[in-house]
Scaffold this active site. Structure first.
Site, PDB file in Angstrom:
ATOM      1  N   GLU A  91      -1.875  -3.059   7.796  1.00 42.50           N
ATOM      2  CA  GLU A  91      -0.881  -1.995   7.914  1.00 42.50           C
ATOM      3  C   GLU A  91      -1.110  -1.125   9.151  1.00 42.50           C
ATOM      4  O   GLU A  91      -0.156  -0.608   9.731  1.00 42.50           O
ATOM      5  CB  GLU A  91      -0.907  -1.113   6.656  1.00 42.50           C
ATOM      6  CG  GLU A  91      -0.456  -1.807   5.386  1.00 42.50           C
ATOM      7  CD  GLU A  91       0.998  -2.231   5.428  1.00 42.50           C
ATOM      8  OE1 GLU A  91       1.828  -1.452   5.947  1.00 42.50           O
ATOM      9  OE2 GLU A  91       1.317  -3.334   4.954  1.00 42.50           O
TER      10      GLU A  91
ATOM     11  N   GLU B 270       3.245   5.298  12.566  1.00 42.94           N
ATOM     12  CA  GLU B 270       4.081   4.112  12.800  1.00 42.94           C
ATOM     13  C   GLU B 270       4.454   4.032  14.282  1.00 42.94           C
ATOM     14  O   GLU B 270       4.936   5.002  14.879  1.00 42.94           O
ATOM     15  CB  GLU B 270       5.328   4.202  11.934  1.00 42.94           C
ATOM     16  CG  GLU B 270       6.229   2.987  12.021  1.00 42.94           C
ATOM     17  CD  GLU B 270       7.410   3.081  11.074  1.00 42.94           C
ATOM     18  OE1 GLU B 270       8.272   2.182  11.107  1.00 42.94           O
ATOM     19  OE2 GLU B 270       7.460   4.066  10.309  1.00 42.94           O
TER      20      GLU B 270
ATOM     21  N   ASN C 244       7.628   9.160  -1.509  1.00 43.38           N
ATOM     22  CA  ASN C 244       6.190   8.891  -1.604  1.00 43.38           C
ATOM     23  C   ASN C 244       5.357  10.089  -1.148  1.00 43.38           C
ATOM     24  O   ASN C 244       4.298  10.368  -1.727  1.00 43.38           O
ATOM     25  CB  ASN C 244       5.827   7.666  -0.767  1.00 43.38           C
ATOM     26  CG  ASN C 244       6.150   6.371  -1.485  1.00 43.38           C
ATOM     27  OD1 ASN C 244       6.071   6.293  -2.712  1.00 43.38           O
ATOM     28  ND2 ASN C 244       6.530   5.350  -0.735  1.00 43.38           N
TER      29      ASN C 244
END
Length: 487
Positions: A338, A347, A385
């Site tokens: 990830e 990201e 989340n």
């Protein structure tokens, strides 16, 4: 006349003899009273001889000796360590810690560097305050570890998430103690490497704690009469916090049978409440962690990981040792994938940052449309989340999502929160999948099954599997049946 002189001499001699006998009696009494000091002096001489031998051992060896052979020097160092009370690396016995609520913070804090152990930390606290969290000493020293205001200002944090960092708060004091100790350990280690001081690493670090790093360097390391010094006084308490029996009070008392697969409602269970009391950080040393991620961003610290593990003790703490190691390898493999080998904190595709706001939620996206992109080792994303993770961890991540980018412990906590409590695209959590027999493939399904499982992206799946097999090998565990590795 001669006779009278002889008689006088005999009388004088008799009086002198009587006086000497009286003095002799007092001399004997004095010697007996001084016996403990004589013993201490002899022991100090032994310590001194060992120190000199450590410093000058190379000159004392013969010309035919192999200069690469360090066994002689190591034996002298070991002799000094044993004489002074050991190295504090025995199995921690927490039963003598007066407040058992402090055991978990001691264990967690002791993982901040390799030199520090729970035994050493407990002994230092015992010596400093006898575990009196309210103690106030000279020079403004306060709390369990009697830290000065200057030290706490530099190394203290709000480790118990109370909203305030306080030296009188037991958990804050313990973690600040560990950070300061590890700072000194790093500095004394460098002095040893540069051959500016003589002594063993632990004694030098304890001396630096007591008299200051500059003094240790100025005097070249171990003092001539070190027996009464702080390092030896602390080492004298090691035995109190070290187990000597067959039982290991610091180990998991659960059986070797793996835990059953949790029911569905465990996906919302509080962190760390679905397994054993022991966290899995004992399975992974800092050296192993560094070797596994050679190109990692320094943000992803080992201390941050172990601090997060302490808050999720069921992680890599459920089932037998093989099961625990498989879970650790599986987690590391997935976060490796990830985050690009723990390189990326956020990201990298910034064009997608605005895609993670579910406006249908009543709380919306108060930090902004683009604020909920992937962050941390598991690349936590979506406002839903961030809200759920923040609620579980006691943090306002919905309004402050950058905490995941700025605080290493928080970043690791979000990864473990997802791993332990969220089912994602699967039917079980990653934790329950790997510990309950589902295999590594089911952890992939939990984390990114919608995009990778069912033949959607076999190359990505294989990359995860390769990493898992590599980490499993590094931890010395069989990765499991081949049929369970993919989704």
């Amino acid at each position: 006349m001669a006779l009278r002189k002889a008689q006088a001499a005999r009388q004088a001699g008799s009086s002198i003899f009587k006086l000497d006998a009286s003095q002799l009696l007092w001399l004997v009494i004095s010697v007996v009273g001084l016996f403990p000091l004589i013993v201490l002096a002899m022991l100090a001489l032994i310590v001194l001889l060992i120190i000199f031998a450590m410093a000058g051992g190379s000159q004392m060896t013969s010309a035919s000796s192999d200069p690469s052979d360090t066994n002689g020097q190591n034996s002298r160092i070991n002799a000094l360590i044993e004489l002074s009370g050991g190295d504090g690396r025995g199995t921690f016995d927490p039963t003598n810690v007066p407040d058992q609520d402090l055991v978990a913070p001691i264990r967690a804090a002791a993982k901040k560097c390799d030199l520090l152990t729970p035994v050493i930390l407990a002994a230092q606290i015992d010596y400093a305050s006898a575990f009196d969290a309210d103690k106030e000493g000279p020079q403004g020293r306060k709390g369990l570890s009697q830290l000065t205001p200057e030290v706490f200002d530099e190394f203290g944090e709000d480790d118990d998430d109370s909203g305030e960092a306080s030296v009188l708060d037991a958990e804050d004091s313990i973690h600040a103690h560990a950070r300061y100790f590890c700072h000194l350990a790093d500095r004394t280690g460098q002095l040893l490497k540069e051959k500016k001081v003589v002594g063993d690493h632990l004694s030098l670090t304890l001396m630096a704690w007591d008299i200051g790093l500059e003094t240790v360097e100025a005097q070249g390391g171990m003092p001539v009469l070190a027996l009464g010094a702080y390092p030896f006084q602390v080492r004298g308490l090691f035995e109190k916090y070290t187990t000597t029996g067959d039982e290991n009070p610091d180990s998991d008392s659960t059986t070797d049978e793996p835990d059953p697969v949790p029911d569905d409602d465990t996906t919302t269970a509080p962190p760390g409440q679905d397994g054993s009391d022991d966290d899995g950080s004992a399975l992974l040393s800092e050296a192993e962690f560094v070797a596994m991620f050679p190109n990692r961003n320094s943000f992803y610290s080992y201390a941050g990981l172990t601090d997060a593990m302490a808050k999720f003790p069921a992680f890599a703490g459920t089932g037998d040792e093989q099961t625990r190691k498989r879970e650790l390898a599986a987690f590391l493999a997935n976060i490796n994938h990830e985050s690009g080998g723990l390189v990326h904190v956020e990201e990298i595709n910034q064009a997608a940052w605005g895609d993670y706001c579910d406006t249908s939620q009543p709380y919306g996206c108060p930090a902004g449309q683009t604020a909920y992109h992937g962050r941390g080792p598991i690349q936590l994303s979506w406002n839903t989340n961030y809200k759920a993770a923040g609620d579980a961890l006691g943090l306002d991540l919905l309004n402050e999502p950058d905490l995941v980018r700025n605080d290493a412990s928080v970043a690791w906590q979000t990864a473990l929160w997802f791993w332990m409590t969220q089912s994602g695209a699967g039917t079980m959590t990653a934790h329950s999948a790997i510990t309950g027999g589902g295999g590594f493939g089911e952890t992939i399904r939990t984390i990114n099954g919608a995009l990778e499982c069912g033949g959607r992206n076999p190359a990505q799946v294989q990359a995860r599997v390769d990493a898992y097999q590599r980490f499993a090998a590094g931890l010395g565990v069989d990765p499991g049946d081949e049929s369970t590795l993919r989704c």
